[in-house]
Design an enzyme around this catalytic site. Structure first.
Site, PDB file in Angstrom:
ATOM      1  N   ASN A 138      68.355  24.521 161.414  1.00 39.32           N
ATOM      2  CA  ASN A 138      69.069  24.999 162.613  1.00 39.32           C
ATOM      3  C   ASN A 138      70.538  25.278 162.297  1.00 39.32           C
ATOM      4  OD1 ASN A 138      67.432  25.097 165.209  1.00 39.32           O
ATOM      5  ND2 ASN A 138      66.743  23.155 164.315  1.00 39.32           N
TER       6      ASN A 138
ATOM      7  N   LEU B  19      73.853   7.975 169.622  1.00 36.26           N
ATOM      8  CA  LEU B  19      75.301   8.045 169.845  1.00 36.26           C
ATOM      9  C   LEU B  19      75.725   7.006 170.870  1.00 36.26           C
ATOM     10  CD1 LEU B  19      75.803  11.911 169.939  1.00 36.26           C
ATOM     11  CD2 LEU B  19      76.299  10.347 168.056  1.00 36.26           C
TER      12      LEU B  19
ATOM     13  N   ASN C 238      72.990  19.718 172.084  1.00 28.91           N
ATOM     14  CA  ASN C 238      71.930  19.219 171.197  1.00 28.91           C
ATOM     15  C   ASN C 238      70.700  20.104 171.341  1.00 28.91           C
ATOM     16  OD1 ASN C 238      70.475  17.277 169.523  1.00 28.91           O
ATOM     17  ND2 ASN C 238      69.440  16.622 171.396  1.00 28.91           N
TER      18      ASN C 238
ATOM     19  N   HIS D  60      66.524  19.927 171.052  1.00 30.06           N
ATOM     20  CA  HIS D  60      65.418  18.967 171.034  1.00 30.06           C
ATOM     21  C   HIS D  60      64.100  19.736 171.035  1.00 30.06           C
ATOM     22  CE1 HIS D  60      63.348  15.210 171.644  1.00 30.06           C
ATOM     23  NE2 HIS D  60      62.626  15.794 172.579  1.00 30.06           N
TER      24      HIS D  60
ATOM     25  N   VAL E 263      69.245   9.333 175.913  1.00 30.40           N
ATOM     26  CA  VAL E 263      68.771  10.164 174.813  1.00 30.40           C
ATOM     27  C   VAL E 263      67.974  11.361 175.352  1.00 30.40           C
ATOM     28  CG1 VAL E 263      67.260  10.208 172.788  1.00 30.40           C
ATOM     29  CG2 VAL E 263      68.674   8.211 173.250  1.00 30.40           C
TER      30      VAL E 263
ATOM     31  N   GLU F 129      63.386  27.536 167.713  1.00 27.42           N
ATOM     32  CA  GLU F 129      64.680  26.826 167.690  1.00 27.42           C
ATOM     33  C   GLU F 129      65.747  27.677 167.013  1.00 27.42           C
ATOM     34  OE1 GLU F 129      64.726  22.669 166.446  1.00 27.42           O
ATOM     35  OE2 GLU F 129      62.580  22.540 166.792  1.00 27.42           O
TER      36      GLU F 129
HETATM   37  C1  GRF Z   1      64.666  20.091 164.700  1.00 26.16           C
HETATM   38  O1  GRF Z   1      63.323  20.130 165.077  1.00 26.16           O
HETATM   39  C2  GRF Z   1      65.501  19.677 165.870  1.00 26.16           C
HETATM   40  O2  GRF Z   1      65.034  20.139 167.086  1.00 26.16           O
HETATM   41  C3  GRF Z   1      65.377  18.184 165.808  1.00 26.16           C
HETATM   42  O3  GRF Z   1      65.430  17.864 164.442  1.00 26.16           O
HETATM   43  C4  GRF Z   1      64.950  18.994 163.697  1.00 26.16           C
HETATM   44  C5  GRF Z   1      66.027  19.352 162.718  1.00 26.16           C
HETATM   45  O4  GRF Z   1      65.580  20.293 161.796  1.00 26.16           O
HETATM   46  N1  GRF Z   1      66.388  17.566 166.623  1.00 26.16           N
HETATM   47  P1  GRF Z   1      66.633  21.020 160.851  1.00 26.16           P
HETATM   48  O5  GRF Z   1      67.403  19.938 160.109  1.00 26.16           O
HETATM   49  O6  GRF Z   1      67.525  21.859 161.712  1.00 26.16           O
HETATM   50  O7  GRF Z   1      65.797  21.838 159.901  1.00 26.16           O
END
Ligand code: GRF
Length: 202
Positions: A16, A94, A108, A110, A145, A175
């Site tokens: 991400n 956190l 964030n 998720h 959370v 994502e």
């Molecule tokens: C993603 O699925 C995100 O939604 C979750 O942790 C994962 C992180 O993946 N919180 P990356 O490190 O961005 O590949």
């Protein structure tokens, strides 16, 4: 146009993070990634950030108590003149310290359609629940959370024969589009939060 100085907090591979850095390279994109912070020295995203020319710092979270780590992270954010923080696979809970310092300026991602499936193993739990739709959410960070006002969501179908891995990959691909979109909304001011309410314009 001055871009919003943005940091990304990671604990792992940072896919991400890569998507956000790539988007931020667009001249008209309203955010600039000025710093990556990792919670452990082994996070794969550190090398990727540096390869992309983004400064990266890492901490051994085991050497700190929770607030101690957050104070060290916060000092890095302040030093870099950061205005907005993106959590992208940051796997440390956190405390009120960092959440209070960055209230309404920390978002964030998720991997579920919140408020469903807060916490871990979201894909497995979506399959076990027999869901036909799953997805991902970007939200402002609050103390509970995976709660907090929702900026944007993306849905994917759950298909016959899906395994946890197949479904996770389908969500992750979304994502990588959703997070740059959501950051653009916040950094441009088209979305902001007042109390627990999301306000949109444009
Ligand atoms: C993603 O699925 C995100 O939604 C979750 O942790 C994962 C992180 O993946 N919180 P990356 O490190 O961005 O590949």
């Amino acid at each position: 146009m001055a871009k919003v100085r943005t940091a990304i907090l990671i604990s792992g591979g940072g896919s991400n993070m890569e998507a956000l850095i790539a988007a931020s390279r667009r001249p008209d994109y309203p955010a600039e990634i000025v710093l990556v912070v990792a919670s452990n020295h082994e996070a794969g995203g550190i090398a990727k950030a540096k390869a992309a020319g983004v400064p990266a710092v890492s901490f051994d979270h085991r050497a700190y108590d929770r607030e101690g780590l957050e104070r060290a992270v916060d000092a890095e954010l302040e030093n870099a003149g950061v205005e907005l923080v993106c959590l992208a696979g940051w796997m440390r809970l956190l405390s009120p310290y960092l959440i209070g310092r960055w209230r309404d300026r920390m978002i964030n991602i998720h991997p579920s359609l919140l408020p469903e499936f807060k916490g871990l193993h979201t894909h497995r739990r979506a399959l076990e629940a027999g869901k036909t739709e799953h997805g991902c959410t970007v939200h402002f960070v609050r103390q509970d959370v995976d709660s907090g006002p929702i900026i944007a969501q993306a849905k994917v179908p759950v298909l016959p024969g899906d395994t946890e891995e197949i479904l996770a990959a389908r969500v992750l691909a979304e994502e990588h589009k959703l997070y740059p979109y959501a950051l653009e909304l916040v950094a441009s001011g088209r979305v902001r939060v007042e109390g627990e309410e999301i306000l949109r314009r444009g």
